[in-house]
Design a protein around this motif. Structure first.
Motif, short mmCIF file in Angstrom:
data_model
loop_
_atom_site.label_atom_id
_atom_site.label_comp_id
_atom_site.label_asym_id
_atom_site.label_seq_id
_atom_site.Cartn_x
_atom_site.Cartn_y
_atom_site.Cartn_z
N ILE A 33 -9.44 -5.06 6.19
CA ILE A 33 -8.08 -5.08 6.74
C ILE A 33 -7.28 -6.19 6.07
CG2 ILE A 33 -6.65 -5.53 8.78
CD1 ILE A 33 -8.82 -4.38 10.52
N GLU A 35 -3.49 -7.74 6.80
CA GLU A 35 -2.30 -7.68 7.64
C GLU A 35 -1.07 -7.89 6.78
OE1 GLU A 35 -2.86 -10.49 10.81
OE2 GLU A 35 -4.11 -9.08 11.93
N TRP A 37 2.44 -6.67 7.97
CA TRP A 37 3.49 -6.93 8.94
C TRP A 37 2.98 -6.48 10.31
CZ3 TRP A 37 8.59 -3.76 9.46
CH2 TRP A 37 9.48 -4.42 10.30
N PRO A 38 2.02 -7.26 10.85
CA PRO A 38 1.39 -6.83 12.10
C PRO A 38 2.37 -6.77 13.25
CG PRO A 38 0.54 -8.98 11.36
CD PRO A 38 1.56 -8.53 10.38
N PRO A 39 2.24 -5.82 14.15
CA PRO A 39 1.29 -4.71 14.14
C PRO A 39 1.85 -3.47 13.46
CG PRO A 39 2.49 -4.67 16.20
CD PRO A 39 3.04 -5.83 15.39
N GLU A 42 -0.38 -2.46 8.50
CA GLU A 42 -1.61 -3.09 8.02
C GLU A 42 -2.20 -2.20 6.94
OE1 GLU A 42 -3.49 -5.23 11.96
OE2 GLU A 42 -4.19 -3.24 11.42
N ARG A 44 -5.59 -0.88 6.09
CA ARG A 44 -6.87 -0.75 6.77
C ARG A 44 -7.70 0.27 5.99
NH1 ARG A 44 -6.82 0.50 13.10
NH2 ARG A 44 -5.59 -1.42 13.04
N ASN A 120 -1.84 1.87 7.62
CA ASN A 120 -1.99 2.00 9.06
C ASN A 120 -0.75 1.42 9.70
OD1 ASN A 120 -2.90 0.36 11.72
ND2 ASN A 120 -3.91 2.35 11.59
N SER A 122 1.33 0.90 13.47
CA SER A 122 1.30 0.93 14.92
C SER A 122 2.64 0.42 15.44
CB SER A 122 0.16 0.06 15.46
OG SER A 122 -1.08 0.59 15.07
N ASP A 127 -1.91 1.25 19.56
CA ASP A 127 -2.72 0.90 18.40
C ASP A 127 -3.20 2.19 17.73
OD1 ASP A 127 -4.19 -0.57 16.55
OD2 ASP A 127 -5.98 -0.56 17.82
#
Length: 165
Positions: A33, A35, A37-39, A42, A44, A120, A122, A127
């Motif tokens: 993973i 990161e 620009w969480p969330p 990502e 992943r 990924n 969210s 999530d």
């Protein structure tokens, strides 16, 4: 068909470059993973041995070859369709986008035995456990574009078609 070929080549190269850069150069294949620009975003790592969301990933080697054959069959079908009933510019671009994405995932299956998914996203407390790639986006956008732009681009009646009495 030149528009289709150029568009497919651009999408194919973009897909393969992003996979190479993020998976290998940034080391996502070992980190798992990254990161960004969480969330919301990502990278992943996910090796997809099946189709969307990992469906049909049970018999990995057999599934791999079946999915390669299906993807190549779809590419051939789209090429024949575009040649027999040429759409307007946006239809040709859509066909090229779909073909480039499909071929990008075929190359992954040939090289790695699975498709390299890494994007990924969210949002809003949800999530998302799934990952995708540029080719997946291209396949979706290309298919939607073919549905929307499969007419003759507003050129009017075709002179090559003969009317039957």
């Amino acid at each position: 068909m030149k528009t289709v070929a150029i568009t497919a080549a651009v999408i194919f190269v973009l897909d393969q470059l992003t996979k190479w850069w993020i998976v290998h150069m940034m080391g996502l294949d070992t980190k798992g993973i990254i990161e960004v620009w969480p969330p919301f975003l990502e990278f992943r790592m996910a090796w997809n041995y099946g189709i969307n969301f990992g469906l049909f990933s049970g018999q990995a080697d057999m599934t791999r070859w079946v999915l390669i054959a299906v993807a190549l069959g779809i590419v051939l079908f789209v090429l024949v369709w575009l040649r027999r009933d040429p759409p307007g510019l946006w239809g040709k671009i859509s066909g090229g986008v779909l073909i480039g994405g499909a071929l990008g995932n075929v190359v992954d299956r040939l090289l790695y035995g699975a498709v390299a998914d890494f994007l990924n996203m969210s949002c809003c407390g949800i999530d998302n456990p799934y990952a995708f790639n540029v080719a997946d986006i291209a396949i979706f956008v290309g298919a939607a574009g073919l549905v929307l732009f499969s007419d003759d681009g507003g050129k009017g009646p075709r002179t090559s078609r003969k009317k039957r009495a």
